[in-house]
Design an enzyme around this catalytic site. Structure first.
Site, PDB file in Angstrom:
ATOM      1  N   GLU A  40       0.852  -1.195   0.000  1.00  0.00           N
ATOM      2  CA  GLU A  40       0.000   0.000   0.000  1.00  0.00           C
ATOM      3  C   GLU A  40       0.887   1.244   0.000  1.00  0.00           C
ATOM      4  O   GLU A  40       1.809   1.332   0.800  1.00  0.00           O
ATOM      5  CB  GLU A  40      -0.881  -0.010   1.251  1.00  0.00           C
ATOM      6  CG  GLU A  40      -1.505   1.317   1.615  1.00  0.00           C
ATOM      7  CD  GLU A  40      -2.034   1.339   3.043  1.00  0.00           C
ATOM      8  OE1 GLU A  40      -2.176   2.447   3.606  1.00  0.00           O
ATOM      9  OE2 GLU A  40      -2.292   0.269   3.611  1.00  0.00           O
ATOM     10  N   LYS A 128      -9.705  -2.932   8.581  1.00  0.00           N
ATOM     11  CA  LYS A 128      -8.417  -2.497   9.116  1.00  0.00           C
ATOM     12  C   LYS A 128      -8.633  -2.003  10.541  1.00  0.00           C
ATOM     13  O   LYS A 128      -9.231  -0.956  10.759  1.00  0.00           O
ATOM     14  CB  LYS A 128      -7.860  -1.380   8.221  1.00  0.00           C
ATOM     15  CG  LYS A 128      -6.681  -0.618   8.792  1.00  0.00           C
ATOM     16  CD  LYS A 128      -6.324   0.526   7.864  1.00  0.00           C
ATOM     17  CE  LYS A 128      -5.364   1.512   8.498  1.00  0.00           C
ATOM     18  NZ  LYS A 128      -5.007   2.604   7.574  1.00  0.00           N
TER      19      LYS A 128
END
Length: 211
Positions: A40, A128
């Protein structure tokens, strides 16, 4: 891409955030060379969209490269145009719905049960847990899995190698790791040390995946 399957298979999401775009790109490519499959690039880093576009060109269309710190619909659109294959939000944001609109999977930031229910309702692919360390660490994940035993949690925030092992034992499908893995590499720092840390984290997640 099937983000949930990728998280379950690889178990490590590297989070790259830097003030030096060239160094951030080199960090992404170095991680990929070391076998870190899920990467990411945080939009809070300098010229992050350009870093994503350059990394996509270097790694090819099949790389599981995503954009993080997606705060809005505009962020989601820009990330998709740059070549992100998935989106990561720090909280429940408009980026989730826009990601679904573009058929991009979303790892949505949550901390409370209310967040979890909202993210599910909006269609997040995985959750998350952030900031995991400040929220209570592996014990907090264990508590959340009481009412939510089957949901795909990815703890992020303060996850070093020891904590990564603990989270995975508590049922996390993967862990997201920033500075404990990246160190100063995205600022132009030591790539040899980055490689060593990448191998150490990969050893942890691979060990946990063994029967």
């Amino acid at each position: 891409m099937n983000l949930l399957a990728a998280l379950r298979a690889h178990r490590l999401l590297a989070i790259v955030r830097g003030s030096d775009p060239d160094a951030a790109l080199t960090t992404v490519l170095t991680l990929a060379e070391e076998g870190v499959t899920l990467i990411e690039v945080s939009l809070s880093g300098r010229d992050a969209l350009d870093v994503i576009a350059r990394a996509r060109a270097a790694l090819g269309p099949d790389a599981t490269l995503g954009a993080g710190t997606v705060l809005s619909s505009d962020d989601a659109r820009s990330a998709q145009k740059a070549g992100a294959a998935f989106l990561v939000t720090p909280g429940v944001s408009d980026g989730i719905a826009t990601g679904r609109e573009f058929e991009l999977p979303v790892l949505a930031g949550v901390m409370t049960p209310t967040d979890i229910l909202q993210a599910q309702r909006l269609g997040a692919d995985a959750l998350k847990l952030f900031p995991a360390g400040s929220a209570g660490g592996p014990g907090y994940l264990r508590d959340l899995r009481g009412p939510f035993p089957d949901l795909p949690f990815v703890p992020v925030g303060g996850v070093d190698a020891a904590a990564a092992a603990d989270y995975l034992r508590e049922g996390a499908i993967a862990v997201g790791v920033g500075s404990p893995l990246i160190g100063d590499a995205a600022e132009g720092g030591d790539l040899t040390a980055l490689r060593e840390r990448a191998r150490a984290f990969l050893d942890v997640v691979r060990a946990d995946a063994r029967p």
